[in-house]
Scaffold this active site. Structure first.
Site, PDB file in Angstrom:
ATOM      1  CE  LYS A 224      -3.399   2.554   2.845  1.00  0.00           C
ATOM      2  NZ  LYS A 224      -4.075   2.529   4.182  1.00  0.00           N
ATOM      3  CG  ASP A 229      -5.587   7.965   4.601  1.00  0.00           C
ATOM      4  OD1 ASP A 229      -6.421   8.422   4.111  1.00  0.00           O
ATOM      5  OD2 ASP A 229      -5.896   6.521   5.305  1.00  0.00           O
ATOM      6  CE  LYS A 236      -6.827   8.412   8.004  1.00  0.00           C
ATOM      7  NZ  LYS A 236      -7.548   7.303   8.789  1.00  0.00           N
ATOM      8  CG  ASP A 306     -10.144   7.439   6.498  1.00  0.00           C
ATOM      9  OD1 ASP A 306      -8.851   7.401   5.981  1.00  0.00           O
ATOM     10  OD2 ASP A 306      -9.903   7.458   7.788  1.00  0.00           O
ATOM     11  CD  GLU A 308      -6.597   5.242   2.054  1.00  0.00           C
ATOM     12  OE1 GLU A 308      -7.859   5.466   2.976  1.00  0.00           O
ATOM     13  OE2 GLU A 308      -5.503   5.035   2.869  1.00  0.00           O
ATOM     14  NE  ARG A 310     -10.848  -1.235   3.643  1.00  0.00           N
ATOM     15  CZ  ARG A 310     -11.672  -1.424   4.597  1.00  0.00           C
ATOM     16  NH1 ARG A 310     -12.752  -1.970   4.879  1.00  0.00           N
ATOM     17  NH2 ARG A 310     -11.203  -0.880   5.723  1.00  0.00           N
TER      18      ARG A 310
END
Ligand code: BES
Ligand code: ZN
Ligand code: ZN
Length: 456
Positions: A224, A229, A236, A306, A308, A310
């Protein structure tokens, strides 16, 4: 780092013992002067003692630990000893751990520090064994690579920078690198990588490194690479976003693992796939409620922007699986739920194959790289059903969040594929011996030792 460990046989003697027996029998053979010195300094029989000769020069050093087979037991030693060269005296079975800890204990992340404190040069450890030295250097350099990549702020570690790091690795070991960048991801059918990354001014990309002999068994690593993020439109909160430069930690892990594999020249046909994106907020960001068609054809309703990791991983996994490799291993900072389950220092992993899971767990146990298997508990797949698409990207409940994330990924590998998925923290949130705050590699030595034993 390399120059701190040498295969010579001179230096101030440095004895590393476990408590009790070996130390006591050693002590009984020392001169009355040394015995008296240790008494004078009230040496407790634990930790470091420096012993002078009668001219007041350093004559020998002893370091006593609880468990010398612990790979981090000597993690602070290099910072405790005065400058000089030391010759290691320790039980042969502990020397690998000591050499690794010596080197990794020297790790600091200094890229942005302008005023370097006026420090003495670090000491050097001599061990009379070139193989041991080479091996410790490889393990420590791979760990340092992972830490450096994670510690680098997002502004300097965007998808392009990750691509450059992969290119350097490919160049160093004779690998090949291919990258699919920006809208080419749509042309080449990587819709989820594009959808997560399209809101950033830093174009998303799929980094694709291959190395080794095509006739060897194929092992594919997937990491990943979410360079930052923010959560996307499901932004977040500050505390949750603070350390999200580390969300490319999975990609750092697979690059470190790849470096271990390539530097040891394992007979593997290696492929490394890194979907690299920034999960940003913009007018063209993917939204909750949007439906994406993945590379595999499955449709996914975005429940939470969020979740994201996967999404970027699923298209990479589809591509990995399509070649039917012997083994796929992915690493990802996928869920907070895994940290709730196991804490920050024990990485959880999932596997479709019991033998591989046992092999990796046992390998980790031998080299102080503990990993913990979690269940791919199938009934929980019902938790990410969608009313309008094949599935959602996130469960309706936070409970079992690491499992539901893993089950989502499992939808993109065939039943018969040997697949291992690591959900890692990639960060030390407290300082431990040899492990400073910041980026950290979890599980790569365990996996490497498993692979090395399997593909000798
Ligand atoms: N990168 C995070 C997961 C994460 C957070 C890993 C903190 C390690 C430490 C991931 O993309 C994420 O945000 N996951 C969400 C999933 C949820 C929306 C289903 C999470 O874990 O809260
Ligand atoms: Zn996220
Ligand atoms: Zn993430």
């Amino acid at each position: 780092m390399k120059s701190l460990l040498t295969a010579q046989h001179e230096g101030t003697p440095l004895f590393v013992f476990e408590q009790k027996q070996p130390f006591e029998s050693w002590l009984s053979k020392q001169t009355p002067f040394s015995q008296n010195w240790l008494k004078q300094i009230s040496f407790s029989g634990n930790g470091l003692a420096l012993i002078p000769n009668e001219q007041g020069e350093l004559a020998q050093a002893i370091f006593i630990v609880d468990d010398a087979s612990d790979f981090f037991a000597c993690g602070d030693l290099i910072k405790k000893l005065p400058t000089g060269q030391y010759l290691l005296h320790a039980d042969a079975k502990h020397q690998q751990a000591i050499c690794f800890a010596w080197l990794i204990g020297a790790y600091t992340y200094t890229r942005y520090v302008t005023k370097s404190p006026n420090k003495q040069p670090l000491p050097i450890l001599a061990v009379n064994d070139q193989t041991l030295v080479d091996s410790a250097i490889k393990y420590a350099e791979a760990t340092a690579l992972v830490r450096d990549l994670i510690n680098t702020p997002a502004a300097d570690m965007m998808p392009k920078n990750l691509g450059e790091s992969a290119q350097t690795l490919a160049d160093n070991f004779g690998g090949k690198l291919k990258q699919i960048i920006g809208d080419d991801l749509l042309n080449d059918n990587y819709p989820t990588i594009h959808a997560v990354g399209r809101a950033s001014i830093h174009q998303p990309r799929l980094i694709d490194l291959s190395w080794g002999n095509k006739n060897h068994p194929k092992v594919t690593l997937v990491g990943k690479g979410v360079c930052f993020d923010s959560g996307g439109l499901d932004l977040k909160p500050s505390a949750g976003m603070r350390n999200m430069k580390k969300d490319m930690g999975g990609s750092a892990h697979v690059l470190g693992l790849a470096q271990l594999i390539m530097s040891h020249n394992l007979p593997i046909n290696l492929r490394v796939l890194i979907p690299a994106v920034e999960n940003a907020v913009s007018n063209n960001a993917m939204r909750p409620g949007d439906v994406l068609t993945t590379r595999s054809g499955l449709t996914v309703e975005i429940d939470n922007t969020d979740a994201e990791g996967r999404l970027v991983l699923c298209d990479a996994l589809t591509e990995a699986d399509q070649e039917s490799p012997e083994l796929i291993i992915d690493f990802a900072t996928l869920t907070g739920a895994m940290r709730v389950a196991l804490g920050t220092e024990l990485p959880g992993f999932f596997s479709t194959c019991d033998d591989i899971a046992t092999g990796i767990t046992n390998a980790g146990g031998k080299i102080s790289d503990p990993v913990w298997r979690m269940p791919l508990y199938q009934p929980y797949t019902d938790l990410f059903k969608s009313t309008i698409a094949d599935m959602t990207n996130c469960s309706s409940t936070p409970f079992g969040g690491a499992i539901t994330a893993a089950l989502y990924l499992q939808k993109f590998v065939r039943k018969e594929t040997n697949w291992v998925h690591f959900d890692v923290m990639a960060f030390n949130v407290r300082t431990l011996s040899g492990r400073p705050l910041g980026g950290e590699a979890f599980g790569i030595r365990a996996v490497f030792d498993y692979l090395q034993a399997k593909y000798k």
